[in-house]
Scaffold this motif. Sequence first.
Motif, mmCIF file in Angstrom:
data_model
loop_
_atom_site.group_PDB
_atom_site.id
_atom_site.type_symbol
_atom_site.label_atom_id
_atom_site.label_comp_id
_atom_site.label_asym_id
_atom_site.label_seq_id
_atom_site.Cartn_x
_atom_site.Cartn_y
_atom_site.Cartn_z
ATOM 1 N N LYS A 55 -20.252 -21.614 -28.471
ATOM 2 C CA LYS A 55 -20.471 -22.949 -27.927
ATOM 3 C C LYS A 55 -19.326 -23.839 -28.350
ATOM 4 N N GLU A 56 -18.623 -24.382 -27.389
ATOM 5 C CA GLU A 56 -17.401 -25.157 -27.634
ATOM 6 C C GLU A 56 -16.383 -24.351 -28.428
ATOM 7 N N ASN A 57 -16.422 -23.033 -28.237
ATOM 8 C CA ASN A 57 -15.522 -22.130 -28.943
ATOM 9 C C ASN A 57 -15.042 -21.182 -27.859
ATOM 10 N N SER A 58 -13.836 -21.418 -27.359
ATOM 11 C CA SER A 58 -13.409 -20.663 -26.186
ATOM 12 C C SER A 58 -13.108 -19.217 -26.560
ATOM 13 N N LEU A 59 -12.968 -18.398 -25.545
ATOM 14 C CA LEU A 59 -12.765 -16.964 -25.754
ATOM 15 C C LEU A 59 -11.459 -16.714 -26.507
ATOM 16 N N LYS A 60 -11.558 -15.905 -27.575
ATOM 17 C CA LYS A 60 -10.349 -15.558 -28.327
ATOM 18 C C LYS A 60 -10.366 -14.053 -28.528
ATOM 19 N N VAL A 61 -9.230 -13.425 -28.401
ATOM 20 C CA VAL A 61 -9.125 -11.980 -28.598
ATOM 21 C C VAL A 61 -8.305 -11.746 -29.848
ATOM 22 N N PRO B 102 -16.353 -22.346 -35.268
ATOM 23 C CA PRO B 102 -17.794 -22.501 -35.477
ATOM 24 C C PRO B 102 -18.599 -22.118 -34.237
ATOM 25 N N SER B 103 -19.887 -21.951 -34.441
ATOM 26 C CA SER B 103 -20.860 -21.681 -33.370
ATOM 27 C C SER B 103 -20.460 -20.511 -32.495
ATOM 28 N N VAL B 104 -20.331 -19.360 -33.111
ATOM 29 C CA VAL B 104 -19.999 -18.157 -32.350
ATOM 30 C C VAL B 104 -21.281 -17.620 -31.729
ATOM 31 N N CYS B 105 -21.208 -17.254 -30.457
ATOM 32 C CA CYS B 105 -22.379 -16.660 -29.817
ATOM 33 C C CYS B 105 -22.259 -15.149 -29.681
ATOM 34 N N ILE C 229 -17.787 -25.865 -22.710
ATOM 35 C CA ILE C 229 -17.607 -24.422 -22.922
ATOM 36 C C ILE C 229 -18.810 -23.894 -23.671
ATOM 37 N N TRP C 230 -19.342 -22.783 -23.236
ATOM 38 C CA TRP C 230 -20.445 -22.152 -23.967
ATOM 39 C C TRP C 230 -20.466 -20.685 -23.588
ATOM 40 N N ASP C 231 -19.623 -19.881 -24.225
ATOM 41 C CA ASP C 231 -19.552 -18.461 -23.884
ATOM 42 C C ASP C 231 -20.697 -17.724 -24.547
ATOM 43 N N GLN C 232 -21.590 -17.191 -23.762
ATOM 44 C CA GLN C 232 -22.753 -16.523 -24.345
ATOM 45 C C GLN C 232 -22.568 -15.037 -24.506
ATOM 46 N N ASP C 233 -21.904 -14.412 -23.588
ATOM 47 C CA ASP C 233 -21.741 -12.963 -23.736
ATOM 48 C C ASP C 233 -20.398 -12.556 -23.170
ATOM 49 N N ILE C 234 -19.821 -11.530 -23.769
ATOM 50 C CA ILE C 234 -18.458 -11.085 -23.434
ATOM 51 C C ILE C 234 -18.505 -9.582 -23.180
ATOM 52 N N GLN C 235 -17.767 -9.133 -22.193
ATOM 53 C CA GLN C 235 -17.648 -7.693 -21.979
ATOM 54 C C GLN C 235 -16.208 -7.384 -21.620
ATOM 55 N N PHE C 236 -15.738 -6.228 -22.079
ATOM 56 C CA PHE C 236 -14.399 -5.784 -21.708
ATOM 57 C C PHE C 236 -14.515 -4.872 -20.502
ATOM 58 N N LEU C 237 -13.668 -5.076 -19.510
ATOM 59 C CA LEU C 237 -13.665 -4.175 -18.367
ATOM 60 C C LEU C 237 -12.798 -2.983 -18.703
#
Lengths: 381, 355
Positions: free
Chosen positions: A147-153, A127-130, A181-189
Amino acid sequence: MAASARWNHVWVGSETGILKGVNLVRKQAVNFTEAAGRPRREEEVSALCWADAAESQILIGCANGTVKSFSTEEGKFLRSRCCPGGEGTFRGLAKHDGCLVTCVESGILRVWPEDSSEHIKELSVGPSVCRMRQDPDRPHIMATGGKENSLKVWDLQTSSREPVFRAKNVRNDWLNLRVPIWDQDIQFLSGSQKIVTCTGHRQVRVYDPASPQRRPVLETTYGEYPLMAMTLTPGGNSVVVGNTHGQLAEIDLRQGRLVCCLKGLAGSVRGLQCHPTQPILASCGLDRVLRVHRLREPRGLEHKVYLKSRLNCLLLSGRDNWEDEPRDPAPVPYEETETDELWDSLVPVVAGAKRKQRPLGAQPGGKKQQALGGPSPVSSL
Amino acid sequence: MARSGEAGGGGEDRRGAKRKAPAESPGEAPEDGATESGAPEQPQPRPAAFPPGFSISEIKNKQRRHFMFVRWKQQQRKEKLAAKKKLKKEREALGDKAPPKPVPKTIENQRVYDETIVDPNDEEVAYDEATDEFASHFNRQTSPKILITTSDRPRGRTVRFCEQLSTVIPNSHVYYRRGLALKRIIPQCISRDFTDLIVINEDRKIPNGLVLSHLPHGPTAHFRMSSVRLRKEIKRKGKEPTQHSPEVILNNFTTRLGHSIGRMFASLFPHDPQFIGRQVATFHNQRDYIFFRFHRYLFKSEKKVGIQELGPRFTLKLRSLQKGTFDSKYGEYEWVHKVCFRISEILVDQSVLKS
């Protein structure tokens, strides 16, 4: 209109459902809405992505669950497809293998093939995907966080319903309290498997799925307000983050240091994107203005365009050689008229150039004297 | 004779240059001829010969420095007056052919045009406003119900100010704060149908801040409040305000941000064009300061109005506008006052809320 749509450098989606194309060289902004013409708040644009590498089509995710496709060549909306399922707005859009991948806020990630209204694959991400982001090097890999949803690949080619990499929360802080935990934005290097995230608790973290450590490899904090958006800089060593107060900062990922801050924004940053090769950064936010900054030599604000609605997301075109593009055709004949005095008598005919000639009133007079030469009564004396 | 005496170090003597540059000839003397009332000593009048690069501020003696400065100022003034007279004479001599007088630079002249000023015909902005959080108020679907409170443990002035404010704003209720957290108060207000929340912040016994939050999910504006005058401090005031709903006047809210704030103020008062009672509340924005006044008016004739000031008056300055109800830590800000804007504003003079 049709030709100018191709020349737009930045595409911005707003809260009123209007897609705006901005040409920075000519400093023009054009609104594009569907055939009905009226802006609609239910169609608030929440996600934008390029449909192909040639940047000829844009996919627009709207708040009511539809995904529209827009052609930049023609400047028209092509089709709109309904992608229901799950509650909340779109948090990520991607194109993979001819299929559309969507992720909504409630965590339903679906893969929709080209011409069908049924999805062929569905994953439940939590739930609560940012944000959901696609790896540009390996298009079948998606990362999600919230939010409260850790990074998953996730890997879309496998048929398992488990993520390839699931991040672990950092250790308890110095008061032995759990860190939220509150991951707002993700980027791949690019070039490696590393993933950078920015959180609403002011942290910037780097994860490395290739290492056995599931906790972040690097963690830094910036500022006092939640970080909303992030982008990679050309060179791949640093990221630029923006927070809810409109502060933009470039953070170097090798050391975790702050490199510079960029001034100008007054509202929360909603969209950030950097050009792939040049140090140009476009930012948009709730203060209704699109700003383009330059990151180095010289660092500062280059363009500022007022667009009248709150801006949600943006896409920067990856074209090079912006400055070489032609500006308006009006200045070109203007340079010819200043040297040739015969054209002065034709000024009333060319109505546009006449305005520009007034500040040069002194010059043609001077050149007249030189051109006439010896026999002129003025120069002989 | 006297000169050598001066070189010895007379305090009365103000010719600092002589002592500073003994190698120099007494070039200062002729200028002092006018001021010196003592014996005329210098036979050869010569123009002033200060060493190059010398400025009055390098004189260490305060009295002498002051004297030199006053003299320099007088000279400047004389020169300026002479230049003005000359210009005036030239203008009279030329008569009609004189060039037009240059327009003096004022703050209003030097403003750079603010591109966010709202055009009344703009469709996009009109749509944005027709569907924003205040639309239900302007469509008469909801009527305002205001909760006024303060920061914890208010002192007498703030309490009286809140009471007076509640007489100005119809359908408002004052509640004592009791140390409750705003984030816990807000859901309770929403469940009791309040539309707006006003929190007056107090510092050292005077009110100095105002947080205005529109309730269901509306924006929150944070202002700094200054110049608060209670009713008894207002001279030539009228009687108490009555229960009638006042008319609202919003002046100079021309930019997009100004429009949002103006709508926020207007949504505090009932939206009814049939005014009963001759009371008017004015929010006048000038150079980003919003002045609030409350008057009772009486039209003596078509063009002449008499006004009586009732009610409190105060000045507000916007510090931030946040989207969503009060959440200063995790909320998203639509506009934040930043000092770097202030500096560019001083240079270019461009206000944010108005043109």
